[in-house]
Design an enzyme around this catalytic site. Structure first.
Site, PDB file in Angstrom:
ATOM      1  N   GLU A   1       0.840  -1.206   0.000  1.00 23.57           N
ATOM      2  CA  GLU A   1       0.000   0.000   0.000  1.00 23.57           C
ATOM      3  C   GLU A   1       0.872   1.252   0.000  1.00 23.57           C
ATOM      4  O   GLU A   1       1.810   1.381   0.778  1.00 23.57           O
ATOM      5  CB  GLU A   1      -0.904  -0.005   1.230  1.00 23.57           C
ATOM      6  CG  GLU A   1      -1.846   1.182   1.307  1.00 23.57           C
ATOM      7  CD  GLU A   1      -2.723   1.142   2.558  1.00 23.57           C
ATOM      8  OE1 GLU A   1      -3.685   1.933   2.613  1.00 23.57           O
ATOM      9  OE2 GLU A   1      -2.441   0.336   3.465  1.00 23.57           O
TER      10      GLU A   1
ATOM     11  N   CYS B   1      -5.827  -2.903   2.403  1.00 22.11           N
ATOM     12  CA  CYS B   1      -5.811  -2.812   3.865  1.00 22.11           C
ATOM     13  C   CYS B   1      -7.112  -3.285   4.498  1.00 22.11           C
ATOM     14  O   CYS B   1      -7.449  -4.458   4.470  1.00 22.11           O
ATOM     15  CB  CYS B   1      -5.483  -1.363   4.271  1.00 22.11           C
ATOM     16  SG  CYS B   1      -5.210  -1.136   6.037  1.00 22.11           S
TER      17      CYS B   1
ATOM     18  N   LYS C   1      -9.793   2.256  -3.637  1.00 23.94           N
ATOM     19  CA  LYS C   1     -10.303   1.678  -2.395  1.00 23.94           C
ATOM     20  C   LYS C   1     -11.709   2.187  -2.083  1.00 23.94           C
ATOM     21  O   LYS C   1     -11.980   3.387  -2.149  1.00 23.94           O
ATOM     22  CB  LYS C   1      -9.355   2.014  -1.241  1.00 23.94           C
ATOM     23  CG  LYS C   1      -9.701   1.331   0.064  1.00 23.94           C
ATOM     24  CD  LYS C   1      -8.668   1.665   1.145  1.00 23.94           C
ATOM     25  CE  LYS C   1      -8.991   0.935   2.441  1.00 23.94           C
ATOM     26  NZ  LYS C   1      -8.041   1.314   3.529  1.00 23.94           N
TER      27      LYS C   1
END
Length: 508
Positions: free
Chosen positions: A272, A385, A333
């Site tokens: 990330e 994540c 995301k």
């Protein structure tokens, strides 16, 4: 009627036991993995809470939740204090507020439990798993959700793991709850000398625990005969310099050096925000990567994205992941972390304390129904994540892909139990979907997980290293991917309807 007990007449002891019962559940998760404490915790909760009058159940549930989240999610303190530029007293206060707020879900669930069951011990026992499960589900979506510390997650290494591809994590949680209820019911049946009923309850309760291991190797999906060679890089970049422009070049060089021997791998994964620049500023880095990659190789990296969004009708930032080389695609995301990636009520909170001004805390949520990334001929579904913690979200989005990847930067949580829990959650997603999963992180634990949820390769935390291995793309869908959590949630709703007072008498 639920009889008063000696324990219920000692409120301080009862409170301590409820806090302890919640904390016991933390020990079921990684790195402890004492999964058998799950049913024991539920039986202890019932021993204390079942005899309580309905108006005292909110407090009882809140204490259980405070014990669970105070022990299992207190790692948020590290993010606030060490990396949020916030004083210790304020960090402690914010952590307590966070934990106390999460505990409200259990408090409200127990309040509903008492209101629905009234004083009937039988209805309370029947309703307990249903109410808890529905509260878990609500916690997973309300205000973006906190789908963490679900009891079923601990079963990735337990006897019930074989049922995960069938019923998902909520289904496993349900049976853990039912086992705790049965343990309490057995105690009552034996005392009442109903030995045949006790034997029947024991047999039914133990059946999934005994049969689960036989299902662990069931072939719900079909792995390809041709594996992909994989390398993922763990840069171990200190969080305090992650967004410092003075260290930008050092970070890029770190990942290029870690990749030096692996440019010919089928799939190379950087974690990330491995590139701490937006995609419109990283053209030279992309060009260099393209020249290094072998013709059949794909590099996937986390990178912030900045540009005009037609959907939002404005310029915005996204926390994103993109494919380069023999691959294609960009994913933004969707499940953002409050305060870490966006600040709720920011017009009032920005500037109050350092924690509300964390670097890169102005991301926008990505659009729904994004397509997988392309890696050669393989479709790969990425999750960034926190997203991997959402069971139904992963199951639905993974339907069109043969391989899962998740990238993360768990440096926010330091040397706490948080990263261990995060890896265990990712393993449960691999198990539920019957797919290999590659987990690339900044500082660990970076791992390759097979389609049975087992770690095949990993790198220890806080080391700068490259992980190498193979993964097998799969075809087919597990039962859980086809149905999601709706069957078990529907069962919970049916139990609530079945337990109405008109069906089960008040005196039961």
């Amino acid at each position: 009627m639920t009889p008063e007990t000696k324990l219920s007449r000692h409120p301080r002891l009862s409170a301590l036991l409820l806090l302890a019962a919640g904390a016991l559940q933390t020990l079921t998760f990684s790195p402890f993995s004492w999964w058998w404490l799950g049913p024991a915790s539920i039986a202890l909760i019932l021993l204390v809470a079942l005899p309580l009058p309905a108006h005292k159940l909110f407090r009882a549930g809140w204490l259980v939740g405070f014990g669970l989240f105070g022990s299992g999610a207190s790692w948020v303190y590290i993010s606030i204090s060490q990396y949020g530029n916030t004083s210790v007293p304020v960090s402690i206060l914010l952590t307590v507020v966070f934990v106390a707020g999460l505990a409200l879900f259990h408090g409200l669930a127990f309040l509903c439990w008492g209101k629905l069951a009234k004083h009937s011990a039988v209805r309370r026992l029947i309703l307990f798993p249903a109410v808890w499960l529905l509260a878990d589900w609500v916690r997973g979506w309300l205000l973006t959700g906190f789908p963490w510390l679900y009891l079923g997650t601990a079963q990735v290494d337990g006897p019930l793991a074989g049922f995960a591809p069938i019923v998902g994590v909520h289904g496993l949680t349900f049976w853990i709850l039912l086992t705790g209820v049965s343990a309490y019911g057995l105690y009552w049946l034996v005392r009442q000398q109903h030995h045949k009923a006790a034997l029947a309850v024991t047999a039914l309760t133990l059946a999934p625990w005994l049969s689960g291991p036989a299902l662990k190797d069931a072939a719900w999906t079909i792995p390809s005969d041709a594996p992909l060679s994989v390398a993922t890089m763990q840069g171990n970049v200190p969080q305090l310099i992650k967004w410092d422009p003075a260290y930008l070049k050092d970070q890029i060089v770190t990942y290029l050096e870690l990749t030096q021997q692996d440019w010919e791998r089928d799939l190379i994964l950087w974690p990330e925000t491995a590139i701490p620049l937006t995609q419109d500023q990283a053209g030279a880095i992309f060009e260099h990567i393209e020249t290094e990659l072998a013709p059949g190789s794909t590099l996937i990296t986390g990178i912030p994205w900045y540009g005009f969004s037609d959907r939002l009708e404005n310029f915005t930032f996204h926390n994103s992941i993109m494919a380069l080389g023999n691959g294609d695609g960009m994913y933004h995301k969707q499940k953002l972390v409050p305060f870490g990636e966006y600040v709720p009520l920011q017009q009032w909170l920005r500037g109050l304390i350092g924690f509300f001004d964390l670097p890169m805390s102005e991301f926008s949520r990505g659009p729904e129904h994004q397509v997988p990334l392309q890696v050669g001929d393989t479709l790969v579904m990425p999750f960034i994540c926190y997203e991997v913690a959402y069971p139904d979200f992963v199951a639905v989005n993974a339907r069109g892909a043969g391989l899962l990847i998740t990238i993360s930067n768990d440096g926010w949580f330091g040397d706490s139990i948080g990263p261990h829990q995060h890896l265990q959650i990712a393993r449960m997603r691999a198990l539920e979907t019957g797919r290999y999963l590659i987990r690339g992180t900044n500082n660990g634990a970076t791992a390759i997980v097979n389609h049975h949820g087992e770690i095949t390769e990993s790198i220890p935390q806080f080391t700068r290293a490259t992980l190498r291995g193979e993964v097998f793309p799969v075809t087919g869908l597990t039962p859980y991917m086809q149905s999601g959590s709706w069957p078990i949630l529907t069962l919970a709703a049916i139990l609530i309807v079945f337990s109405r007072e008109r069906i089960i008498p008040r005196s039961a």
